[in-house]
Design an enzyme around this catalytic site. Structure first.
Site, PDB file in Angstrom:
ATOM      1  N   ASP A 180       0.757  -1.189  -0.098  1.00 18.77           N
ATOM      2  CA  ASP A 180       0.097  -0.162   0.003  1.00 18.77           C
ATOM      3  C   ASP A 180       1.042   1.378   0.143  1.00 18.77           C
ATOM      4  O   ASP A 180       2.125   1.199   0.427  1.00 18.77           O
ATOM      5  CB  ASP A 180      -0.922   0.131   1.375  1.00 18.77           C
ATOM      6  CG  ASP A 180      -2.000  -1.074   1.155  1.00 18.77           C
ATOM      7  OD1 ASP A 180      -2.061  -1.764   0.079  1.00 18.77           O
ATOM      8  OD2 ASP A 180      -2.403  -1.594   2.295  1.00 18.77           O
TER       9      ASP A 180
HETATM   10  N1  URA Z   1      -1.433  -5.880   4.002  1.00 17.25           N
HETATM   11  C1  URA Z   1      -1.947  -4.665   3.907  1.00 17.25           C
HETATM   12  O1  URA Z   1      -2.971  -4.188   4.557  1.00 17.25           O
HETATM   13  N2  URA Z   1      -1.095  -3.682   3.310  1.00 17.25           N
HETATM   14  C2  URA Z   1       0.112  -4.004   2.658  1.00 17.25           C
HETATM   15  O2  URA Z   1       0.539  -3.194   2.109  1.00 17.25           O
HETATM   16  C3  URA Z   1       0.490  -5.200   2.839  1.00 17.25           C
HETATM   17  C4  URA Z   1      -0.192  -6.351   3.338  1.00 17.25           C
END
Ligand code: URA
Length: 233
Positions: free
Chosen positions: A104
């Site tokens: 993310d």
């Molecule tokens: N889980 C999430 O919620 N975000 C990420 O970036 C990776 C795993």
């Protein structure tokens, strides 16, 4: 055998027109002989190609490791935000590199960037169940109930999660190991317990751990040993 201009340009540092200009200035040699035309052919694996007398190491693929900072999108282009490719040293800019997997925008940590599609596919294939380890911080204390819930399989709206590991490392922090990679998975898993993830940092993919000396925002090529760890996945 391939055209010399194609071989040099494929390495990312020089465009085709840069190569043309290097050749016209007699700065390129193959096996000690100055190249007089862009159409000269060389063996990318065996020929000794030099630019200004310095040997060019021809690499079929590149494998980079990035310590991703917050604020960058894991994609090759984005209309609103900078992508992780903005953090890759210029010398790789001309290669068809892409991030192998997604984090993310507000997640930090280990990210692999490569132009080897087959290898990326291999480490990302869901059936490979490659384990990823994250450091997580929450807005509320981490509980044993969360840990047992993660082991049993948290139920999300897109199905029950596979068994995940949760090691409590502090009142508000934990180490989470996942063998899946669903959209916002960790955030959604903790959401089921009423917790908000305030920090998320990827520490490892399989046996490949983010080195402590790779500063946030830094990007470098994997060492041979590190590459082996990825190829073993
Ligand atoms: N889980 C999430 O919620 N975000 C990420 O970036 C990776 C795993």
């Amino acid at each position: 055998m391939e055209r010399i201009d194609k071989i040099i340009a494929s390495q990312g540092k020089y465009s085709r027109s840069d190569v043309k200009s290097l050749i016209s200035k007699k700065r390129v040699a193959v096996d000690g002989e100055i190249v007089k035309s862009s159409s000269v052919k060389a063996d990318p694996e065996k020929s000794v190609i030099t630019i200004d007398g310095i040997e060019l190491t021809v690499k079929k693929f590149v494998y980079l490791m990035l310590n991703k900072p917050k604020g960058y999108v894991s994609a090759t282009e984005d209309k609103e935000h900078e992508t992780v490719l903005a953090l890759v040293p210029d010398e790789y800019a001309g290669r068809d590199i892409f991030p192998a997997g997604r984090l993310d925008r507000d997640t930090t940590g280990l990210m692999i960037i490569t132009d080897d599609g087959a290898m990326a596919h291999n480490i990302l294939a869901p059936k490979k169940h490659v384990q990823k380890v994250y450091h997580v911080e929450l807005d509320i204390p981490v509980t044993e109930e969360m840990a047992s819930g993660f082991t049993e399989g948290v139920e999300l709206n897109d199905g029950v999660c596979k068994e995940a590991g949760l090691e409590i490392t502090g009142e508000y922090s934990a180490k989470v190991s996942l063998k899946e990679g669903r959209y916002h998975q960790i955030k959604r898993m903790f959401g089921c317990f009423g917790a908000k993830v305030t920090e998320l940092h990827r520490l490892a993919m399989g046996d490949l751990w983010l080195p402590e000396d790779l500063a946030e925002g830094e990007c470098r090529e994997l060492t041979e040993e590190e590459l082996k760890l990825l190829q073993q996945l």
